[in-house]
Write an enzyme that holds these catalytic residues in place. Structure first.
Site, PDB file in Angstrom:
ATOM      1  N   ARG A  80      49.524 -96.326-128.214  1.00 44.71           N
ATOM      2  CA  ARG A  80      50.803 -96.785-127.673  1.00 44.71           C
ATOM      3  C   ARG A  80      50.965 -98.294-127.877  1.00 44.71           C
ATOM      4  NH1 ARG A  80      52.228 -94.988-121.721  1.00 44.71           N
ATOM      5  NH2 ARG A  80      50.839 -96.693-121.199  1.00 44.71           N
ATOM      6  N   LYS A 183      56.086-100.419-124.538  1.00 46.54           N
ATOM      7  CA  LYS A 183      55.714-101.070-123.272  1.00 46.54           C
ATOM      8  C   LYS A 183      55.803-102.588-123.412  1.00 46.54           C
ATOM      9  CE  LYS A 183      52.291-100.240-119.630  1.00 46.54           C
ATOM     10  NZ  LYS A 183      53.185 -99.868-118.555  1.00 46.54           N
ATOM     11  N   GLU A 219      63.771 -92.641-115.867  1.00 43.60           N
ATOM     12  CA  GLU A 219      62.461 -92.702-115.215  1.00 43.60           C
ATOM     13  C   GLU A 219      62.500 -93.563-113.966  1.00 43.60           C
ATOM     14  OE1 GLU A 219      59.254 -94.464-117.474  1.00 43.60           O
ATOM     15  OE2 GLU A 219      60.672 -95.565-118.718  1.00 43.60           O
TER      16      GLU A 219
HETATM   17  N1  PLP Z   1      57.027 -95.588-117.302  1.00 43.56           N
HETATM   18  C1  PLP Z   1      56.903 -96.909-117.187  1.00 43.56           C
HETATM   19  C2  PLP Z   1      58.127 -97.746-117.312  1.00 43.56           C
HETATM   20  C3  PLP Z   1      55.640 -97.482-116.978  1.00 43.56           C
HETATM   21  O1  PLP Z   1      55.496 -98.801-116.848  1.00 43.56           O
HETATM   22  C4  PLP Z   1      54.514 -96.648-116.873  1.00 43.56           C
HETATM   23  C5  PLP Z   1      53.185 -97.210-116.707  1.00 43.56           C
HETATM   24  O2  PLP Z   1      52.475 -97.406-117.633  1.00 43.56           O
HETATM   25  C6  PLP Z   1      54.705 -95.276-116.991  1.00 43.56           C
HETATM   26  C7  PLP Z   1      55.959 -94.778-117.204  1.00 43.56           C
HETATM   27  C8  PLP Z   1      53.550 -94.339-116.917  1.00 43.56           C
HETATM   28  O3  PLP Z   1      52.812 -94.330-118.095  1.00 43.56           O
HETATM   29  P1  PLP Z   1      51.275 -93.999-118.108  1.00 43.56           P
HETATM   30  O4  PLP Z   1      51.134 -92.670-117.479  1.00 43.56           O
HETATM   31  O5  PLP Z   1      50.906 -93.981-119.531  1.00 43.56           O
HETATM   32  O6  PLP Z   1      50.612 -95.061-117.328  1.00 43.56           O
HETATM   33  C1  COI Z   2      50.805 -98.671-115.209  1.00 45.53           C
HETATM   34  O1  COI Z   2      50.954 -97.617-114.585  1.00 45.53           O
HETATM   35  O2  COI Z   2      49.778 -98.968-115.801  1.00 45.53           O
HETATM   36  C2  COI Z   2      51.876 -99.617-115.289  1.00 45.53           C
HETATM   37  O3  COI Z   2      51.953-100.286-116.254  1.00 45.53           O
HETATM   38  C3  COI Z   2      52.820 -99.695-114.196  1.00 45.53           C
HETATM   39  C4  COI Z   2      53.192-101.078-113.777  1.00 45.53           C
HETATM   40  C5  COI Z   2      52.228-101.779-112.914  1.00 45.53           C
HETATM   41  C6  COI Z   2      53.883-101.892-114.780  1.00 45.53           C
END
Ligand code: PLP
Ligand code: COI
Length: 338
Positions: A80, A183, A219
């Site tokens: 990612r 991200k 989201e």
């Molecule tokens: N959506 C956003 C905007 C986020 O910042 C995060 C955190 O990383 C997620 C979703 C969840 O992603 P992940 O499960 O890969 O941490």
């Molecule tokens: C995460 O779940 O790792 C995130 O990035 C969420 C947030 C703290 C930005």
């Protein structure tokens, strides 16, 4: 250090012993470097400062009852970060180099990995940005990567307790063909106004709608959204949300539990049909939703004070895999050898 009060950690910065860095210069990545300082050197004309050439990741390591330390789905985060880098024209870090840097940062901070019984975990935050001088709007000549770690408790202070979310139509976190699927910091900057208003008004986060039509669920602030309807796990498909690794894992777990998984557009009105709803992500894990308030329409979608049975089962299975108490059939964990 050995008397750290692990229960005290929420989701916030703690200075640990070391972090790991790597620079990209003259078209190639350098050696991994270790530092005990939590400051980085940034060029005054860095694109990371001026033009938003910046991306980050978030992943966790867990100590199991067997004493082993596992990092969850590290390769997915490496990929990612590459996709984020591709999206904003930053140098892409090879997967193996990313993994090596993350593992090194964990090992160097072994004493900061929370014990199993504490319920806490080690959050790992890699960041990459354009550095070196570039004042015209162009990709940077140099990039700086750094990764730090810190022990954390729950992101939403209630932990696995249902909380309230809110819909406001006046804020967007990302444009339909924009940066929502990667991200990058800009998405978080655009979520701050709505997010702080939500906090002031007593909500955990904003539930963002699609920016174009305001018809579909995107989201939840820093996490993906899911709803449960009977034996079906439903999660939005959208070109402006982050592909959550937690959500992808929950889809697999739900399927393995015999549930139907639907990844599709979800209308706001469909919120009324779910029996359970939740936010999911690395930091949030699963945060069950008690109520979603559509602030512009004066409609409440209420799921109740107790986390639903299905969300709880999904949560327990995911945590079990991460702590090594449930079989890791898909090899999601990397075990760290000390
Ligand atoms: N959506 C956003 C905007 C986020 O910042 C995060 C955190 O990383 C997620 C979703 C969840 O992603 P992940 O499960 O890969 O941490
Ligand atoms: C995460 O779940 O790792 C995130 O990035 C969420 C947030 C703290 C930005």
């Amino acid at each position: 250090m050995e008397n750290i009060n692990w229960k005290e950690f929420g989701f916030g910065y703690t200075k640990t012993d070391y972090n790991v860095r790597c620079n990209y210069r003259d078209g190639k990545w350098g050696e991994l470097e270790t530092s005990s300082s939590d400051q980085v050197n940034v060029h005054i004309a860095a694109t990371g400062l001026h033009y938003g050439q910046q991306a980050f990741e978030g992943l966790k390591a867990f100590k199991g009852p067997d004493g082993k330390v596992r990092v969850f789905r590290i390769e997915e985060n490496a990929k990612r970060l590459q996709s984020s880098s591709h999206g904003i024209m930053m140098a892409e870090m090879p997967i193996e180099l990313f993994e090596e840097a993350v593992i090194k940062a964990i090992k160097l901070n072994e004493r900061w990995i929370p014990p199993y019984e504490s319920g806490a975990s080690l959050y790992i935050r890699p960041v990459l940005f354009g550095n070196g001088p570039q004042v015209g709007v162009n990709p940077a000549p140099e990039y700086t990567f750094a990764v730090f770690v810190m022990p954390v408790g729950p992101y939403f202070k209630e932990g696995f307790k249902p909380t309230d979310y809110v819909i406001y139509r006046e804020y967007d976190r990302a444009a339909p063909q924009g940066t929502g699927t990667i991200k990058v910091g800009g998405n978080y900057a655009s979520s701050l106004r709505g997010g702080s208003r939500a906090h002031e008004e007593g909500y955990s986060a904003v539930l963002f709608l699609d920016a174009k039509e305001k018809k579909y669920i995107d989201e939840c602030g820093p996490a993906n959204f899911f709803g449960i309807k009977g034996n079906t796990y439903v999660t939005p498909k959208s070109n402006s949300i982050l592909p959550s690794i937690t959500n992808k894992s929950l889809c697999q777990i739900a399927e393995d539990m015999g549930m139907t998984v639907e990844r599709r557009k979800v209308t706001v009105e469909e919120l009324a049909d779910f029996t359970e709803a939740g936010a999911c992500g690395t930091a949030a894990v699963i945060s069950p939703i008690r109520k979603i308030v559509d602030a512009d329409k004066n409609v409440d979608y209420v799921y109740g004070d107790e986390a639903g049975k299905t969300s709880f089962k999904l949560y327990e299975t995911l945590r079990g895999i991460q702590y090594g108490t449930v079989e890791d059939k898909y090899n999601w964990n990397t075990i760290i050898e000390f």
